[in-house]
Design a protein around this motif. Structure first.
Motif, PDB file in Angstrom:
ATOM      1  N   HIS A  86      -8.630  -0.718 -11.536  1.00  0.00           N
ATOM      2  CA  HIS A  86      -7.343  -0.897 -11.809  1.00  0.00           C
ATOM      3  C   HIS A  86      -6.314   0.568 -11.310  1.00  0.00           C
ATOM      4  O   HIS A  86      -5.517  -0.225 -10.213  1.00  0.00           O
ATOM      5  CB  HIS A  86      -6.590  -1.317 -12.501  1.00  0.00           C
ATOM      6  N   PHE A  87      -7.135   1.731 -11.578  1.00  0.00           N
ATOM      7  CA  PHE A  87      -5.600   2.841 -11.098  1.00  0.00           C
ATOM      8  C   PHE A  87      -6.292   3.595  -9.072  1.00  0.00           C
ATOM      9  O   PHE A  87      -5.683   3.685  -8.941  1.00  0.00           O
ATOM     10  CB  PHE A  87      -6.842   4.335 -11.380  1.00  0.00           C
ATOM     11  N   ASP A  90      -3.521   0.826  -7.161  1.00  0.00           N
ATOM     12  CA  ASP A  90      -2.633   1.378  -7.435  1.00  0.00           C
ATOM     13  C   ASP A  90      -2.420   2.804  -6.695  1.00  0.00           C
ATOM     14  O   ASP A  90      -1.352   2.772  -5.915  1.00  0.00           O
ATOM     15  CB  ASP A  90      -2.154   1.998  -9.599  1.00  0.00           C
ATOM     16  N   SER A  94       0.372   1.379  -3.869  1.00  0.00           N
ATOM     17  CA  SER A  94       1.726   1.349  -4.343  1.00  0.00           C
ATOM     18  C   SER A  94       2.502   2.086  -3.256  1.00  0.00           C
ATOM     19  O   SER A  94       1.578   2.993  -2.009  1.00  0.00           O
ATOM     20  CB  SER A  94       1.196   2.066  -5.392  1.00  0.00           C
ATOM     21  N   GLN A 178       2.732  -6.441  -1.720  1.00  0.00           N
ATOM     22  CA  GLN A 178       1.836  -7.485  -2.335  1.00  0.00           C
ATOM     23  C   GLN A 178       1.196  -8.386  -2.187  1.00  0.00           C
ATOM     24  O   GLN A 178      -0.199  -8.127  -3.410  1.00  0.00           O
ATOM     25  CB  GLN A 178       3.285  -7.491  -3.143  1.00  0.00           C
ATOM     26  N   ARG A 181      -1.762  -5.848  -1.989  1.00  0.00           N
ATOM     27  CA  ARG A 181      -2.723  -5.648  -3.512  1.00  0.00           C
ATOM     28  C   ARG A 181      -3.391  -6.749  -4.267  1.00  0.00           C
ATOM     29  O   ARG A 181      -4.401  -7.806  -5.059  1.00  0.00           O
ATOM     30  CB  ARG A 181      -1.407  -5.324  -4.676  1.00  0.00           C
ATOM     31  N   GLU A 185      -6.874  -7.959  -5.885  1.00  0.00           N
ATOM     32  CA  GLU A 185      -7.417  -8.085  -7.329  1.00  0.00           C
ATOM     33  C   GLU A 185      -8.243  -8.949  -7.350  1.00  0.00           C
ATOM     34  O   GLU A 185      -8.822  -9.360  -8.064  1.00  0.00           O
ATOM     35  CB  GLU A 185      -5.864  -8.354  -8.189  1.00  0.00           C
TER      36      GLU A 185
END
Length: 200
Positions: A86-87, A90, A94, A178, A181, A185
């Protein structure tokens, strides 16, 4: 430490100008005339300080790969002991870590590598190292996932990352940040499913 020489200063200015030109026009479109105009120097001075086009391209590859290695090493040094995946997301998706100009330069070099054996080998090593590091991060978080699943998700994440910032010239990378991202996920969730399925 002494002041940089005039040659070092001019070389730096020219390389910065070349970098910006490649981000905008690609490697082929970055003519010596455009580089000279971007750097504010005469074309003859560009050749004087950095040599011919082949030498200038070699310097750019050196610069870009070194910059990439330094930034990635700093990122990897901050990787947490847990939830590194998850890092990673980011970092890849991001606004804070977004660098469309860098992605455009990298993609221009990858495209040009098809006509340059030395550049192709260097870009292959760079890409393989990046892919391997992503796979290691995923494998640590999802130890039960198969090697094939890890490889597929690593490729998917990297593809989403490059594609996202390549949309910057269209002004669409923010629009898709988004969704990219979220897609990343979803890819991680396939590893979670695989891991929980193995444990059942």
């Amino acid at each position: 430490m002494g002041r940089p020489s005039k040659k070092e200063e001019r070389t730096e200015e020219i390389l910065n100008a070349f970098y910006r030109c490649v981000a905008r026009f690609g490697l082929e479109g970055s003519t010596l005339e455009r580089i000279a105009e971007e750097s504010g120097l005469k074309r003859s001075l560009v050749r004087h300080f950095v040599g011919n086009r082949e030498e200038l391209t070699g310097l750019l590859v050196d610069r870009v790969l070194q910059q990439s290695d330094e930034q990635w090493s700093a990122f990897m040094a901050m990787l947490p002991a847990q939830n590194g995946s998850h890092f990673l997301l980011d970092g890849l998706f991001s606004d804070q870590h977004s660098d469309p100009e860098f992605v455009m330069v990298i993609e221009s070099l990858i495209f040009a590598a098809g006509r340059d054996d030395d550049m192709r080998k260097r870009m292959q090593v760079w890409m393989q190292s990046f892919t391997n590091d992503v796979a290691v991060i995923l494998q640590k978080d999802y130890p039960d996932a198969t090697t094939e699943s890890i490889a597929a998700v690593s490729y998917g994440l990297i593809s989403l990352y490059f594609n996202l910032d390549s949309l910057a010239p269209l002004g669409m990378n923010q629009q898709y940040r988004q969704p990219a991202r979220t897609a990343a996920e979803y890819l991680l969730q396939t590893l979670e499913s695989a891991s929980s399925g193995k444990g059942a």
